[in-house]
Scaffold this motif. Structure first.
Motif, PDB file in Angstrom:
ATOM      1  N   ASP A  27       6.748  84.825 -18.287  1.00  0.00           N
ATOM      2  CA  ASP A  27       7.521  84.352 -19.423  1.00  0.00           C
ATOM      3  C   ASP A  27       8.862  83.860 -18.894  1.00  0.00           C
ATOM      4  O   ASP A  27       9.906  84.496 -19.098  1.00  0.00           O
ATOM      5  CB  ASP A  27       7.695  85.490 -20.435  1.00  0.00           C
ATOM      6  CG  ASP A  27       8.380  84.987 -21.706  1.00  0.00           C
ATOM      7  OD1 ASP A  27       8.397  83.756 -21.913  1.00  0.00           O
ATOM      8  OD2 ASP A  27       8.897  85.821 -22.460  1.00  0.00           O
ATOM      9  N   ALA A  28       8.863  82.739 -18.157  1.00  0.00           N
ATOM     10  CA  ALA A  28      10.063  82.265 -17.478  1.00  0.00           C
ATOM     11  C   ALA A  28      10.935  81.454 -18.421  1.00  0.00           C
ATOM     12  O   ALA A  28      10.466  80.921 -19.418  1.00  0.00           O
ATOM     13  CB  ALA A  28       9.670  81.411 -16.277  1.00  0.00           C
ATOM     14  N   VAL A  29      12.240  81.357 -18.090  1.00  0.00           N
ATOM     15  CA  VAL A  29      13.147  80.491 -18.853  1.00  0.00           C
ATOM     16  C   VAL A  29      12.878  79.057 -18.431  1.00  0.00           C
ATOM     17  O   VAL A  29      12.911  78.740 -17.243  1.00  0.00           O
ATOM     18  CB  VAL A  29      14.614  80.858 -18.552  1.00  0.00           C
ATOM     19  CG1 VAL A  29      15.562  79.933 -19.307  1.00  0.00           C
ATOM     20  CG2 VAL A  29      14.874  82.315 -18.900  1.00  0.00           C
ATOM     21  N   PRO A  30      12.546  78.154 -19.370  1.00  0.00           N
ATOM     22  CA  PRO A  30      12.213  76.776 -18.965  1.00  0.00           C
ATOM     23  C   PRO A  30      13.421  76.045 -18.403  1.00  0.00           C
ATOM     24  O   PRO A  30      14.564  76.299 -18.800  1.00  0.00           O
ATOM     25  CB  PRO A  30      11.721  76.128 -20.267  1.00  0.00           C
ATOM     26  CG  PRO A  30      12.169  77.008 -21.364  1.00  0.00           C
ATOM     27  CD  PRO A  30      12.426  78.359 -20.821  1.00  0.00           C
ATOM     28  N   LEU A  31      13.180  75.148 -17.459  1.00  0.00           N
ATOM     29  CA  LEU A  31      14.233  74.343 -16.845  1.00  0.00           C
ATOM     30  C   LEU A  31      14.815  73.403 -17.889  1.00  0.00           C
ATOM     31  O   LEU A  31      14.076  72.778 -18.646  1.00  0.00           O
ATOM     32  CB  LEU A  31      13.621  73.538 -15.687  1.00  0.00           C
ATOM     33  CG  LEU A  31      14.558  72.635 -14.905  1.00  0.00           C
ATOM     34  CD1 LEU A  31      15.580  73.450 -14.138  1.00  0.00           C
ATOM     35  CD2 LEU A  31      13.752  71.761 -13.959  1.00  0.00           C
ATOM     36  N   ARG A  32      16.174  73.319 -17.932  1.00  0.00           N
ATOM     37  CA  ARG A  32      16.800  72.410 -18.896  1.00  0.00           C
ATOM     38  C   ARG A  32      16.691  70.979 -18.371  1.00  0.00           C
ATOM     39  O   ARG A  32      16.854  70.739 -17.176  1.00  0.00           O
ATOM     40  CB  ARG A  32      18.266  72.770 -19.086  1.00  0.00           C
ATOM     41  CG  ARG A  32      18.477  74.212 -19.443  1.00  0.00           C
ATOM     42  CD  ARG A  32      19.146  74.355 -20.812  1.00  0.00           C
ATOM     43  NE  ARG A  32      19.237  75.756 -21.181  1.00  0.00           N
ATOM     44  CZ  ARG A  32      18.384  76.352 -22.017  1.00  0.00           C
ATOM     45  NH1 ARG A  32      17.409  75.678 -22.561  1.00  0.00           N
ATOM     46  NH2 ARG A  32      18.529  77.628 -22.316  1.00  0.00           N
ATOM     47  N   ARG A  33      16.424  70.037 -19.249  1.00  0.00           N
ATOM     48  CA  ARG A  33      16.298  68.634 -18.840  1.00  0.00           C
ATOM     49  C   ARG A  33      17.189  67.768 -19.718  1.00  0.00           C
ATOM     50  O   ARG A  33      16.707  67.077 -20.611  1.00  0.00           O
ATOM     51  CB  ARG A  33      14.850  68.173 -18.950  1.00  0.00           C
ATOM     52  CG  ARG A  33      13.895  69.032 -18.119  1.00  0.00           C
ATOM     53  CD  ARG A  33      12.473  68.525 -18.223  1.00  0.00           C
ATOM     54  NE  ARG A  33      11.530  69.460 -17.637  1.00  0.00           N
ATOM     55  CZ  ARG A  33      11.230  69.506 -16.341  1.00  0.00           C
ATOM     56  NH1 ARG A  33      11.807  68.661 -15.513  1.00  0.00           N
ATOM     57  NH2 ARG A  33      10.377  70.385 -15.875  1.00  0.00           N
ATOM     58  N   PRO A  34      18.508  67.796 -19.477  1.00  0.00           N
ATOM     59  CA  PRO A  34      19.427  67.043 -20.341  1.00  0.00           C
ATOM     60  C   PRO A  34      19.211  65.539 -20.261  1.00  0.00           C
ATOM     61  O   PRO A  34      19.411  64.829 -21.243  1.00  0.00           O
ATOM     62  CB  PRO A  34      20.810  67.435 -19.810  1.00  0.00           C
ATOM     63  CG  PRO A  34      20.568  67.918 -18.423  1.00  0.00           C
ATOM     64  CD  PRO A  34      19.196  68.517 -18.405  1.00  0.00           C
TER      65      PRO A  34
END
Lengths: 311, 262
Positions: free
Chosen positions: A11-18
């Motif tokens: 249950d990982a924190v998803p990578l932010r893709r600004p």
């Protein structure tokens, strides 16, 4: 084990893709500006667009366009298949004739061809059917009949056949030799092998470009004014705009109709492609999965009993 | 099949005499003599390019021979004899000749747009005019025979290589052939899948099927084969029982080939 959290589920924190968000916002903003600009620009004359979008002359023109498209594609495909088979035979005369046909009809602009077919009646004002140097069976005075519709369909069909021939040939060639060999070894004659084994597989390759050709044909019909046939969608819109002196809204009316018809064709193409892609995917279909699940759920591994997974 | 079958029991299933095959300038078969009796399993072995596969394809007339005579069950393949002149058969008649000769290919060649069951019933229903119900029943029995009774609705692309080849064997058997030809049936398979196909072929041989097998599986040839034919350069170099040829080869070329593969 119970207290250490779930090791089998990440249950990982998803990578932010600004970057994605910024790009989407910029594009949407530009689109909104474009739509707002068009809607508020009086030069588009939207009231004229609304007045003529369902005009009976326009819908009659659309019907003519659909008919020309239908007949031109139908004869284009039939003649294209014949030309493709001619190029694939071992008869050098048939091969050469098919090649020559392609050379001429792909090598000249369709507009020029349509003008030529329009002038056909001045080349051959009378058609005589009968035995050469013998008795005449039928006689037609072409200049007397209104042949614009016929020659529009003919001109587009003859041009289209050259492109369809290449599409069909590529489709047939894409089916491996092993397929017709296996069918032959089973005692299947050539015609049956073609119809049941080769062509159904060739269809998967033939259909997508044929769909493109159909959509392209729909738009190419706007050139039939060269014949001259002027009752089609584009020429109807053009004629109205000539009377009311408002070309832009009537262009948009015609474009809307072309777009609507094309959309319907695209839906049809989607279902055709799905139909002919059977067996192409390694993934199981829903029906297969359901049948499998039922077999497993019933007796553990009883799928094989009683003739398998009958529905 | 109409033929001169006077003594059907003693007449060999395959009788090739001085068979030649040329592709233009390429002389692939240079005078092949081969006799395969009814119920016999003949294994063709030899280096690549020796003409094994071409010979196999000539037996069911996928290739037309250019010299000699080739009879299957007493019928001349691809030609009609009229006096001392041969006339080419019409493709339709040639297709009829192939109906009871089954063939299994190296690359399986299943029809990918049909399920396993459809693959099997296609030829019986379309060529022989068997009813769909009857053909389906036979097909299910054949799938059970090759151990794939639960795969009838599966498309070839969803099957492993070994499973595909077993379906291909079932497809050939559905035409109720009197002769089965195998063209390197296990060469395209992963090693762990070879056994399942060879098992089906062994069972078929035990049931009395006449078989001609092009293979590199010497173990299979020794165990199942009645006759081992070693070919090289388009000729039969040596033929005999597998035991004799494998353990006591007479020719230099046979010895050299066997030393590389055994």
């Amino acid at each position: 084990m119970a207290g250490s959290g779930r090791q089998d589920f990440i249950d990982a924190v998803p990578l932010r893709r600004p970057g994605r968000w910024i790009a989407a916002v910029v594009i949407l903003a530009l689109l909104a500006l474009l739509v707002y600009g068009a809607a508020t620009n009086d030069n588009y004359q939207w009231e004229t667009y609304r007045k003529y979008i369902f005009d009976s002359r326009i819908s009659a023109g659309a019907w003519v366009t659909i008919q020309v498209t239908f007949w031109a594609m139908l004869f284009g495909i039939v003649l294209g298949v014949i030309l493709a088979v001619m190029r694939l035979t071992r008869n050098p005369v048939l091969q050469a004739v098919a090649w020559g046909y392609l050379w001429i009809f792909r090598g000249t602009p369709v507009y020029v061809q349509l003008v030529f077919w329009g002038l056909f009646t001045s080349l051959y004002p009378h058609l005589r059917f009968g035995v050469p140097w013998g008795p005449t069976i039928a006689h037609i005075d072409i200049q007397a009949v209104d042949a614009a519709f016929f020659f529009a369909c003919l001109g587009l069909a003859l041009n289209e056949a050259a492109y369809m021939a290449e599409i069909v040939r590529a489709g047939i060639s894409s089916v491996g030799d092993g397929q017709s060999e296996a069918a032959t070894a089973l005692g299947m004659p050539w015609g049956l092998t073609m119809r049941r084994i080769v062509l159904p597989q060739a269809m998967r390759v033939i259909i997508p470009p044929t769909g493109n050709e159909l959509i392209s044909m729909l738009k190419t019909t706007s050139l039939v004014t060269a014949v001259p046939l002027t009752s089609d969608l584009y020429n109807q819109a053009h004629q109205i705009s000539g009377v009311v002196f408002r070309p832009v809204p009537l262009l948009l009316v015609a474009a809307t109709w072309y777009l609507a018809i094309t959309s319907v064709l695209m839906v049809g193409q989607y279902f055709l492609e799905k139909r002919f892609s059977r067996g192409q995917s390694r993934k199981m279909t829903n029906r297969q999965l359901q049948a499998l699940a039922r077999g497993l759920g019933g007796t553990g591994h009883g799928a094989g009993e009683g003739g398998g997974v009958g529905v | 099949m109409t033929s001169v079958a006077k003594q059907p029991e003693t007449q060999p299933m395959v009788q090739a005499t001085a068979v030649h095959k040329r592709f233009g300038h390429l002389h692939v078969l240079r005078g092949i003599d081969l006799t395969v009796a009814r119920g016999e399993v003949a294994c063709l072995v030899g280096p690549s390019g020796s003409g094994k596969t071409t010979l196999l394809r000539c037996i069911n007339h996928l290739e037309q021979i250019t010299g000699g005579r080739l009879y299957v069950d007493g019928a001349l393949m691809g030609y009609r004899e009229r006096g001392d002149k041969l006339h080419e058969l019409h493709p339709r008649e040639a297709a009829k000749q192939r109906q009871d000769i089954g063939m299994v290919f190296q690359q399986f060649n299943l029809f990918p747009h049909m399920t396993a069951l459809q693959n099997i019933i296609e030829a019986p229903t379309r060529v022989k005019g068997t009813s769909r119900a009857e053909a389906t029943e036979t097909a299910r029995a054949l799938l059970a025979r090759v151990g794939l009774e639960d795969k009838e609705r599966t498309y070839p692309g969803q099957l492993s290589g070994g499973q595909q080849q077993r379906v291909a064997i079932a497809r050939a058997l559905a035409m109720q052939p009197k002769l089965m030809l195998f063209d390197e049936p296990t060469s395209a398979l992963d090693p762990e899948l070879v056994g399942e196909v060879l098992d089906v072929m062994k069972q078929l041989a035990q049931d009395g099927m006449t078989m001609v097998v092009v293979t590199h599986e010497m173990g299979f040839a020794r165990e199942v084969g009645d006759q081992l034919v070693f070919m090289d350069g388009g000729v039969v170099v040596e033929a005999g029982t597998p035991e004799d040829v494998l353990t006591n080869p007479q020719e230099v070329r046979t010895k050299s080939f066997l030393s590389k593969v055994l």
